[in-house]
Design an enzyme around this catalytic site. Structure first.
Site, PDB file in Angstrom:
ATOM      1  N   ASP A  39      72.588 -75.136   1.627  1.00 25.25           N
ATOM      2  CA  ASP A  39      72.217 -76.542   1.426  1.00 25.25           C
ATOM      3  C   ASP A  39      71.345 -76.994   2.593  1.00 25.25           C
ATOM      4  O   ASP A  39      71.765 -76.925   3.752  1.00 25.25           O
ATOM      5  CB  ASP A  39      73.481 -77.406   1.312  1.00 25.25           C
ATOM      6  CG  ASP A  39      73.182 -78.727   0.624  1.00 25.25           C
ATOM      7  OD1 ASP A  39      72.159 -79.358   0.958  1.00 25.25           O
ATOM      8  OD2 ASP A  39      73.976 -79.136  -0.245  1.00 25.25           O
ATOM      9  N   SER A  85      70.706 -83.054  -3.275  1.00 24.77           N
ATOM     10  CA  SER A  85      71.383 -81.835  -3.741  1.00 24.77           C
ATOM     11  C   SER A  85      71.740 -81.913  -5.216  1.00 24.77           C
ATOM     12  O   SER A  85      71.863 -80.887  -5.875  1.00 24.77           O
ATOM     13  CB  SER A  85      72.659 -81.595  -2.932  1.00 24.77           C
ATOM     14  OG  SER A  85      72.346 -81.362  -1.600  1.00 24.77           O
ATOM     15  N   ASP A 137      81.570 -81.757  -4.714  1.00 18.54           N
ATOM     16  CA  ASP A 137      80.295 -82.230  -4.159  1.00 18.54           C
ATOM     17  C   ASP A 137      79.137 -81.759  -5.058  1.00 18.54           C
ATOM     18  O   ASP A 137      79.285 -80.896  -5.912  1.00 18.54           O
ATOM     19  CB  ASP A 137      80.140 -81.712  -2.729  1.00 18.54           C
ATOM     20  CG  ASP A 137      79.171 -82.563  -1.916  1.00 18.54           C
ATOM     21  OD1 ASP A 137      78.834 -83.675  -2.346  1.00 18.54           O
ATOM     22  OD2 ASP A 137      78.733 -82.093  -0.852  1.00 18.54           O
ATOM     23  N   THR A 168      76.247 -79.968  -5.214  1.00 21.48           N
ATOM     24  CA  THR A 168      75.693 -78.648  -5.557  1.00 21.48           C
ATOM     25  C   THR A 168      76.605 -77.925  -6.531  1.00 21.48           C
ATOM     26  O   THR A 168      76.182 -77.426  -7.576  1.00 21.48           O
ATOM     27  CB  THR A 168      75.495 -77.800  -4.279  1.00 21.48           C
ATOM     28  OG1 THR A 168      74.680 -78.545  -3.368  1.00 21.48           O
ATOM     29  CG2 THR A 168      74.841 -76.469  -4.597  1.00 21.48           C
ATOM     30  N   ARG A 212      76.578 -88.539  -8.669  1.00 25.89           N
ATOM     31  CA  ARG A 212      77.355 -87.554  -7.917  1.00 25.89           C
ATOM     32  C   ARG A 212      78.586 -88.130  -7.217  1.00 25.89           C
ATOM     33  O   ARG A 212      79.506 -87.401  -6.869  1.00 25.89           O
ATOM     34  CB  ARG A 212      76.454 -86.880  -6.876  1.00 25.89           C
ATOM     35  CG  ARG A 212      75.831 -87.876  -5.920  1.00 25.89           C
ATOM     36  CD  ARG A 212      74.860 -87.230  -4.954  1.00 25.89           C
ATOM     37  NE  ARG A 212      75.544 -86.401  -3.977  1.00 25.89           N
ATOM     38  CZ  ARG A 212      74.927 -85.730  -3.012  1.00 25.89           C
ATOM     39  NH1 ARG A 212      73.601 -85.774  -2.917  1.00 25.89           N
ATOM     40  NH2 ARG A 212      75.606 -85.011  -2.159  1.00 25.89           N
ATOM     41  N   GLU A 251      77.901 -71.523  -1.927  1.00 24.09           N
ATOM     42  CA  GLU A 251      77.101 -72.500  -1.190  1.00 24.09           C
ATOM     43  C   GLU A 251      77.546 -72.609   0.264  1.00 24.09           C
ATOM     44  O   GLU A 251      78.735 -72.813   0.535  1.00 24.09           O
ATOM     45  CB  GLU A 251      77.222 -73.897  -1.828  1.00 24.09           C
ATOM     46  CG  GLU A 251      76.363 -74.916  -1.111  1.00 24.09           C
ATOM     47  CD  GLU A 251      76.761 -76.374  -1.342  1.00 24.09           C
ATOM     48  OE1 GLU A 251      75.932 -77.252  -1.104  1.00 24.09           O
ATOM     49  OE2 GLU A 251      77.914 -76.631  -1.751  1.00 24.09           O
ATOM     50  N   ASP A 268      73.268 -78.561   5.767  1.00 26.68           N
ATOM     51  CA  ASP A 268      72.740 -79.883   5.420  1.00 26.68           C
ATOM     52  C   ASP A 268      73.555 -81.003   6.053  1.00 26.68           C
ATOM     53  O   ASP A 268      73.017 -81.905   6.695  1.00 26.68           O
ATOM     54  CB  ASP A 268      72.759 -80.020   3.904  1.00 26.68           C
ATOM     55  CG  ASP A 268      72.447 -81.433   3.444  1.00 26.68           C
ATOM     56  OD1 ASP A 268      71.257 -81.805   3.471  1.00 26.68           O
ATOM     57  OD2 ASP A 268      73.383 -82.167   3.073  1.00 26.68           O
ATOM     58  N   LYS A 269      74.849 -80.936   5.875  1.00 25.98           N
ATOM     59  CA  LYS A 269      75.683 -82.067   6.318  1.00 25.98           C
ATOM     60  C   LYS A 269      75.597 -82.254   7.828  1.00 25.98           C
ATOM     61  O   LYS A 269      75.567 -83.377   8.327  1.00 25.98           O
ATOM     62  CB  LYS A 269      77.130 -81.863   5.861  1.00 25.98           C
ATOM     63  CG  LYS A 269      77.229 -81.961   4.343  1.00 25.98           C
ATOM     64  CD  LYS A 269      78.614 -81.867   3.816  1.00 25.98           C
ATOM     65  CE  LYS A 269      78.623 -81.760   2.302  1.00 25.98           C
ATOM     66  NZ  LYS A 269      78.068 -82.925   1.606  1.00 25.98           N
ATOM     67  N   HIS A 312      72.265 -83.871   8.723  1.00 31.03           N
ATOM     68  CA  HIS A 312      72.277 -85.329   8.527  1.00 31.03           C
ATOM     69  C   HIS A 312      72.811 -86.032   9.775  1.00 31.03           C
ATOM     70  O   HIS A 312      72.387 -87.130  10.114  1.00 31.03           O
ATOM     71  CB  HIS A 312      73.185 -85.701   7.341  1.00 31.03           C
ATOM     72  CG  HIS A 312      72.536 -85.540   6.009  1.00 31.03           C
ATOM     73  ND1 HIS A 312      71.433 -86.255   5.630  1.00 31.03           N
ATOM     74  CD2 HIS A 312      72.841 -84.742   4.953  1.00 31.03           C
ATOM     75  CE1 HIS A 312      71.085 -85.914   4.390  1.00 31.03           C
ATOM     76  NE2 HIS A 312      71.921 -84.992   3.961  1.00 31.03           N
ATOM     77  N   ASP A 370      68.464 -75.771  -1.575  1.00 34.25           N
ATOM     78  CA  ASP A 370      68.239 -76.809  -2.579  1.00 34.25           C
ATOM     79  C   ASP A 370      67.115 -77.772  -2.176  1.00 34.25           C
ATOM     80  O   ASP A 370      66.444 -78.328  -3.025  1.00 34.25           O
ATOM     81  CB  ASP A 370      69.538 -77.555  -2.897  1.00 34.25           C
ATOM     82  CG  ASP A 370      70.272 -78.028  -1.664  1.00 34.25           C
ATOM     83  OD1 ASP A 370      69.837 -77.720  -0.532  1.00 34.25           O
ATOM     84  OD2 ASP A 370      71.289 -78.716  -1.818  1.00 34.25           O
ATOM     85  N   HIS A 371      66.920 -77.958  -0.887  1.00 34.71           N
ATOM     86  CA  HIS A 371      65.861 -78.853  -0.397  1.00 34.71           C
ATOM     87  C   HIS A 371      65.709 -78.615   1.096  1.00 34.71           C
ATOM     88  O   HIS A 371      66.557 -77.974   1.721  1.00 34.71           O
ATOM     89  CB  HIS A 371      66.218 -80.326  -0.658  1.00 34.71           C
ATOM     90  CG  HIS A 371      67.568 -80.695  -0.134  1.00 34.71           C
ATOM     91  ND1 HIS A 371      67.811 -80.815   1.212  1.00 34.71           N
ATOM     92  CD2 HIS A 371      68.747 -80.915  -0.755  1.00 34.71           C
ATOM     93  CE1 HIS A 371      69.097 -81.111   1.389  1.00 34.71           C
ATOM     94  NE2 HIS A 371      69.695 -81.168   0.207  1.00 34.71           N
ATOM     95  N   HIS A 390      66.676 -85.854   3.936  1.00 37.36           N
ATOM     96  CA  HIS A 390      66.046 -84.607   3.508  1.00 37.36           C
ATOM     97  C   HIS A 390      64.530 -84.723   3.656  1.00 37.36           C
ATOM     98  O   HIS A 390      63.995 -85.825   3.742  1.00 37.36           O
ATOM     99  CB  HIS A 390      66.371 -84.316   2.033  1.00 37.36           C
ATOM    100  CG  HIS A 390      67.835 -84.265   1.754  1.00 37.36           C
ATOM    101  ND1 HIS A 390      68.354 -84.427   0.497  1.00 37.36           N
ATOM    102  CD2 HIS A 390      68.892 -84.082   2.574  1.00 37.36           C
ATOM    103  CE1 HIS A 390      69.668 -84.340   0.549  1.00 37.36           C
ATOM    104  NE2 HIS A 390      70.020 -84.136   1.797  1.00 37.36           N
TER     105      HIS A 390
END
Ligand SMILES: [Zn+2]
Length: 469
Positions: free
Chosen positions: A42, A93, A145, A147, A158, A333, A338-339, A342, A380-381, A432
């Site tokens: 992610d 995501s 979550d 994904t 989501r 995953e 990602d988290k 952030h 994913d991004h 993102h």
């Protein structure tokens, strides 16, 4: 919430007997089962990979990822909710996982439903299990979550993760979150947690037990109790995961929500703002700016004792391959890349890439023994972190030159400094970004060097010989 395609697909599959691909008496004449292991980092763009490689292996080193037979790129495509003919250039995501899981584009926040008209999209998990192919999902985020959810659930937003949260409508900045429209009472499929336990998944491992504690809509039992009633072995510890029976479905819930990152910044530090002195505050061309102190990464004590991604992957592979003559699809995953980005925590993201690389080691070892196994690794991004000069080329021009964002200065094991900058916005969370994402594979023949995320759905479906609907 509208369900069109899947029921008719099941009817079609039943009519044409596609479910007859399972065990046959004459094993010698049977084709070797085909398996797909899809690993999603992610937010794992090339910056995250490079940062992790520099720190974990050295600038000239190699991750397992780097030795894959194929390395290409996937375009990340997102459409607008109010006008699906228009593109949005940064994904979340939910919409990017929907593209991979269903082959269709949608808008941010949506889980396997179309932008605008809210139709359900059939996922690779649903197609695979209808064709008697085993399916499993592993993540170190909550199993509800975005994904993971895009592979088994259909919901307009989501955030409708539990029977408690689905009852609420809330305004979230520019987005209205209307969960109640997906209540079963309103013709929906219920919350994401309820949809997971009603799915045909053979296993789902990750965090998020808090989403399974509330009572099922209009029932007196919790979602955990319903899961057990529907045949899931609910696992909540590493020990239970290690000894769980292979002949039962597994629902692993190893943390209240997302699982904690493996690594953190020294003394728990994250990125910090450069500090201008009083002169520079008064006059932008004068004075000096103090940069954050260098740091190293250290183990995050909060992750102690919890199963890492590699163990969950090993156990998932053991479960899915047990007495299996018709193949499987497994999605793994690594969510914390990602988290942690952030939250501007470079070490957390590095630990996330490390966990992904270890899970990939497990996948490659499995593929060596089981040659008909396609491994795809992608993201994913893109995310916010970027490597910037530790010493600006423009230093010495007579004015202080420094990042307008927040900075982590990492002292790498090869005793060099790597500066990682976060500057997508002025909010408490980074956002993102919109670049292509990398795609790796163990089978160069199965993937072109450039494709879209939606194309990955077709690559997986074709490899598993899932018939067209
Ligand atoms: Zn994110």
């Amino acid at each position: 919430m509208k369900r069109l395609a899947f029921n008719s697909l099941i009817a079609l599959i039943t009519t044409f007997g596609f479910t007859q691909v399972s065990a046959q008496p004459d094993l010698a004449t049977q084709p070797i089962p085909k398996n797909v292991i899809l690993i999603i980092g992610d937010g794992m763009d090339d910056h995250q990979i490079t940062i992790a490689r520099n720190y974990l292996k050295g600038a000239a080193g190699r991750l397992t990822l780097d030795n894959m037979a194929q390395r290409g790129v996937a375009q990340v495509l997102t459409v607008a909710e109010n006008d699906p003919k228009k593109f949005v250039y940064v994904a979340d995501s939910a919409n990017s996982a929907t593209a991979i899981a269903t082959g269709q584009l949608t808008s941010r926040g949506r889980i396997a439903t179309t932008a605008g008209d809210d139709n359900d999209l059939t996922s690779i998990i649903e197609l695979a299990s209808a064709a008697n192919i085993k399916t499993g999902l592993v993540s170190n985020s909550s199993v509800t979550d975005a994904t993971m959810a895009a592979f088994y659930a259909h919901i307009n937003m989501r955030f409708c993760q539990s029977p408690a949260s689905i009852e609420k409508t809330s305004d979230f900045g520019q987005m209205t979150i209307d969960c109640p429209q997906d209540l079963q009472a309103n013709g929906g499929l219920g919350s994401i947690a309820e949809q997971l336990v009603a799915s045909n998944l053979d296993l789902a491992l990750g965090g998020g037990i808090k989403y399974f504690r509330p009572k099922v809509e209009n029932q007196s039992m919790s979602v955990i109790e319903l899961a057990e009633q529907l045949g899931f072995e609910v696992l909540t510890s590493t020990k239970q995961l290690q000894s769980a029976p292979l002949d039962k479905k597994w629902l692993g819930l190893f943390a209240p929500s997302d699982m904690p990152a493996r690594l953190r910044g020294q003394d728990g530090r994250s990125a910090e703002e450069p500090q201008p002195d009083i002169t520079h505050r008064a006059l932008s061309s004068k004075g000096e700016v103090r940069m954050p102190e260098p740091m190293i990464c250290e183990p995050n004590p909060k992750s102690k004792g919890l199963p890492h991604l590699k163990l969950m992957t090993d156990r998932a592979l053991a479960h899915l391959s047990q007495d299996n003559r018709s193949g499987f699809f497994l999605m793994v995953e690594s969510a914390l890349i990602d988290k942690e980005a952030h939250d501007r925590r470079a070490c957390g993201s590095i630990g996330g890439v490390e966990q992904l690389d270890e899970a990939l080691d497990s996948a490659l070892a499995f593929a060596q023994k089981n040659p008909n196994t396609l491994i795809i690794v992608t993201a994913d991004h893109s995310q916010s972190a970027q490597i910037v000069p530790e010493n600006s080329l423009f230093k010495g021009v007579g004015v202080p030159v420094y990042t307008p964002g927040k900075l982590v200065r990492l002292r790498t094991p090869e005793n060099s400094l790597m500066a990682i900058n976060y500057a997508t916005n002025n909010f408490i969370k980074e956002e993102h970004t919109g670049a292509n994402v990398p795609v790796f594979s163990n089978d160069a023949a199965s993937l072109p060097s450039m494709l879209t995320q939606a194309d990955l759905f077709h690559v997986i479906k074709n490899y598993l010989n899932i018939p067209n609907n």
